[in-house]
Design a protein around this motif. Sequence first.
Motif, PDB file in Angstrom:
ATOM      1  N   GLU A  60      34.736  41.038  64.651  1.00 15.66           N
ATOM      2  CA  GLU A  60      34.298  39.788  65.281  1.00 15.66           C
ATOM      3  C   GLU A  60      35.391  39.259  66.207  1.00 15.66           C
ATOM      4  OE1 GLU A  60      31.103  37.618  62.379  1.00 15.66           O
ATOM      5  OE2 GLU A  60      33.207  37.130  62.086  1.00 15.66           O
ATOM      6  N   HIS A  61      34.975  38.668  67.303  1.00 21.14           N
ATOM      7  CA  HIS A  61      35.931  38.088  68.240  1.00 21.14           C
ATOM      8  C   HIS A  61      35.240  36.936  68.945  1.00 21.14           C
ATOM      9  CE1 HIS A  61      38.938  37.702  71.406  1.00 21.14           C
ATOM     10  NE2 HIS A  61      39.705  38.544  70.749  1.00 21.14           N
ATOM     11  N   ASP A  62      35.957  35.815  69.100  1.00 23.58           N
ATOM     12  CA  ASP A  62      35.300  34.649  69.685  1.00 23.58           C
ATOM     13  C   ASP A  62      35.136  34.745  71.192  1.00 23.58           C
ATOM     14  OD1 ASP A  62      37.965  34.329  70.223  1.00 23.58           O
ATOM     15  OD2 ASP A  62      38.125  32.285  69.483  1.00 23.58           O
ATOM     16  N   HIS A  63      35.640  35.814  71.820  1.00 19.93           N
ATOM     17  CA  HIS A  63      35.370  36.036  73.240  1.00 19.93           C
ATOM     18  C   HIS A  63      34.216  37.017  73.458  1.00 19.93           C
ATOM     19  CE1 HIS A  63      39.695  34.689  74.508  1.00 19.93           C
ATOM     20  NE2 HIS A  63      38.915  33.690  74.173  1.00 19.93           N
ATOM     21  N   ALA A  64      33.720  37.601  72.373  1.00 17.52           N
ATOM     22  CA  ALA A  64      32.590  38.523  72.483  1.00 17.52           C
ATOM     23  C   ALA A  64      31.281  37.744  72.504  1.00 17.52           C
ATOM     24  CB  ALA A  64      32.590  39.512  71.325  1.00 17.52           C
ATOM     25  N   GLY A  65      30.262  38.345  73.129  1.00 24.13           N
ATOM     26  CA  GLY A  65      28.954  37.709  73.179  1.00 24.13           C
ATOM     27  C   GLY A  65      28.821  36.635  74.232  1.00 24.13           C
ATOM     28  N   VAL A 111      35.305  48.477  77.770  1.00 22.23           N
ATOM     29  CA  VAL A 111      36.590  48.047  78.318  1.00 22.23           C
ATOM     30  C   VAL A 111      37.661  48.903  77.664  1.00 22.23           C
ATOM     31  CG1 VAL A 111      38.191  46.130  78.671  1.00 22.23           C
ATOM     32  CG2 VAL A 111      35.721  45.701  78.605  1.00 22.23           C
ATOM     33  N   GLY A 112      38.254  49.811  78.442  1.00 21.88           N
ATOM     34  CA  GLY A 112      39.131  50.808  77.831  1.00 21.88           C
ATOM     35  C   GLY A 112      38.299  51.723  76.966  1.00 21.88           C
ATOM     36  N   ASP A 113      38.587  51.730  75.666  1.00 22.55           N
ATOM     37  CA  ASP A 113      37.754  52.521  74.757  1.00 22.55           C
ATOM     38  C   ASP A 113      37.050  51.631  73.742  1.00 22.55           C
ATOM     39  OD1 ASP A 113      39.943  51.739  73.309  1.00 22.55           O
ATOM     40  OD2 ASP A 113      40.389  53.712  72.466  1.00 22.55           O
ATOM     41  N   VAL A 114      36.908  50.340  74.064  1.00 18.05           N
ATOM     42  CA  VAL A 114      36.289  49.387  73.149  1.00 18.05           C
ATOM     43  C   VAL A 114      34.996  48.837  73.746  1.00 18.05           C
ATOM     44  CG1 VAL A 114      36.570  47.188  71.933  1.00 18.05           C
ATOM     45  CG2 VAL A 114      38.525  48.735  72.169  1.00 18.05           C
ATOM     46  N   LEU A 115      33.950  48.785  72.940  1.00 21.55           N
ATOM     47  CA  LEU A 115      32.670  48.223  73.354  1.00 21.55           C
ATOM     48  C   LEU A 115      32.664  46.722  73.056  1.00 21.55           C
ATOM     49  CD1 LEU A 115      30.265  50.992  71.980  1.00 21.55           C
ATOM     50  CD2 LEU A 115      30.767  50.518  74.394  1.00 21.55           C
ATOM     51  N   TRP A 116      32.754  45.922  74.109  1.00 25.08           N
ATOM     52  CA  TRP A 116      32.723  44.468  73.976  1.00 25.08           C
ATOM     53  C   TRP A 116      31.291  43.970  74.171  1.00 25.08           C
ATOM     54  CZ3 TRP A 116      36.464  40.695  73.046  1.00 25.08           C
ATOM     55  CH2 TRP A 116      37.764  41.167  72.908  1.00 25.08           C
ATOM     56  N   THR A 117      30.760  43.294  73.175  1.00 23.83           N
ATOM     57  CA  THR A 117      29.436  42.698  73.318  1.00 23.83           C
ATOM     58  C   THR A 117      29.479  41.614  74.383  1.00 23.83           C
ATOM     59  OG1 THR A 117      28.996  43.066  70.976  1.00 23.83           O
ATOM     60  CG2 THR A 117      27.549  41.531  72.135  1.00 23.83           C
ATOM     61  N   ARG A 118      28.603  41.742  75.365  1.00 18.41           N
ATOM     62  CA  ARG A 118      28.509  40.720  76.401  1.00 18.41           C
ATOM     63  C   ARG A 118      27.304  39.813  76.186  1.00 18.41           C
ATOM     64  NH1 ARG A 118      33.458  40.574  77.080  1.00 18.41           N
ATOM     65  NH2 ARG A 118      34.439  42.192  78.376  1.00 18.41           N
ATOM     66  N   GLU A 119      26.254  40.347  75.568  1.00 18.98           N
ATOM     67  CA  GLU A 119      25.060  39.518  75.384  1.00 18.98           C
ATOM     68  C   GLU A 119      24.174  40.155  74.332  1.00 18.98           C
ATOM     69  OE1 GLU A 119      21.831  37.188  78.244  1.00 18.98           O
ATOM     70  OE2 GLU A 119      23.251  38.615  79.099  1.00 18.98           O
ATOM     71  N   VAL A 120      23.575  39.317  73.500  1.00 19.57           N
ATOM     72  CA  VAL A 120      22.549  39.755  72.549  1.00 19.57           C
ATOM     73  C   VAL A 120      21.335  38.868  72.778  1.00 19.57           C
ATOM     74  CG1 VAL A 120      21.936  40.177  70.161  1.00 19.57           C
ATOM     75  CG2 VAL A 120      24.327  40.417  70.878  1.00 19.57           C
ATOM     76  N   ILE A 121      20.257  39.469  73.263  1.00 20.70           N
ATOM     77  CA  ILE A 121      19.033  38.735  73.586  1.00 20.70           C
ATOM     78  C   ILE A 121      18.025  38.980  72.468  1.00 20.70           C
ATOM     79  CG2 ILE A 121      17.148  38.490  75.241  1.00 20.70           C
ATOM     80  CD1 ILE A 121      19.123  39.667  77.349  1.00 20.70           C
TER      81      ILE A 121
END
Length: 443
Positions: free
Chosen positions: A241-246, A277-287
């Motif tokens: 979990e990360h507060d910048h994700a989503g 981003v690099g080798d990490v999948l950052w969640t940008r949006e969950v609809i």
Amino acid sequence: MSGLLYPYQQRWFKDRSRFKLGRFARQTGKTFTTTLEIVDDVHEAEIKKARAPWVILSRGERQAQEAMEEGVMRHNAAYGAALKVLREDADFYDEESGIRRRALQLIYPSGNKITALPANPDTARGFSANVFLDEFAFHKDSRKIWTALFPVISAGWRIRVTSTPNGKGNKFYDLATAGPEAGWSQHTVDIYQAVKEGLPRDPQQLRAALMDEDAWAQEFELQWLDEATSWLSYDLINSVEHDHAGIADHYMGGPCYVGVDIATRSDNFVIWVDELVGDVLWTREVIVRKRISFAEMDALQDDVEQRYKVARYCMDQTGMGEKPVEDAKRRYGHTRVEGVLFTAANKQTLATLIKESFEDRKSRIPMGDEKLRGDLHRVRKITSPTGAPRFDADADANGHADRFWAKALACLAAHGVQGPVHVSSRPSPGREAVVSQLQGYLG
């Protein structure tokens, strides 16, 4: 001040033990009461010209801001304007997300500070002060934070730890279940105790509206849930979990991988957008939508296609998914859209991919989304009478673990480029053929 608190809050406020832990039900005022104690302690120290710095470590930036603004500053104002307090926030760079964060600070005339910021092992190590660990069971890397933190308070500082339970795989569980020999002053307040002592809540109404017995048992009755059959433990979910994700505004313009779980009736239609981003999948949006038409599904996907550079889609083609997959292939290209039938073998592959992505810390997902956390934790590995593993989840008012499968499909979309999973509307091949195709794809 104590006259404004319920009896269980008064007991917590008046207990000035050096090591103090509170296991409280949700929304019973644990952060409010602890920040009151902090402000009271600092004001007393200011009168005596003594040192009483405090650091509040929260699970994320939003939670740190709430602790400061809804707790510390509100209480400080209630204590009156006898002390002139300076608000002086400081920015620092978060190397993981590449985005600047804020450490929120109140500075008192004698130099005492109250600082609130997101917790991680580095920030835990960087202070010499009394410490409040807010919702500690939900902190990512809680054991590493504790290892970094404890030497900081060993010089005589006090520590406050509060949380609702969050499974058994975190440091809060260890502390809360320790015996009296550990030296902790323990406070436990479930929803029934809080209501008995004056909290205006209707437990029966809340339980009926929640419609999730596991969530009720854990977050309101304070039970430690057995996670033996859950495929993704709460501690594993916490770790990514990360507060910048989503947050769509944080999209950096890189390639995106999209998972789409199809539903039109009782379950949810979910589009999960990951940016690599690099080798990490950052969640940008969950609809997430419920009971929408195929036309609305197409419109939502077209909007995603316009706003992100989508490299690949993986979509649930099971049952009613045949038409949306066919339409998406026509609009976005057959090489960019892959349909996946939810056979037992394919679901095992999807479940393995999402778990490996979490275990390797190759994903970052939104923080504090209880419906998302519930979906991720709800999927269980069940052994069938034949010995074969089966992955499934009980359906409830929030769906059928639809967010889990959308994220798993996004992981599949991002995993390798050797070749697609071959799925068509023709009768599916046998189990061995499916496993062979998936192994070829996954390398």
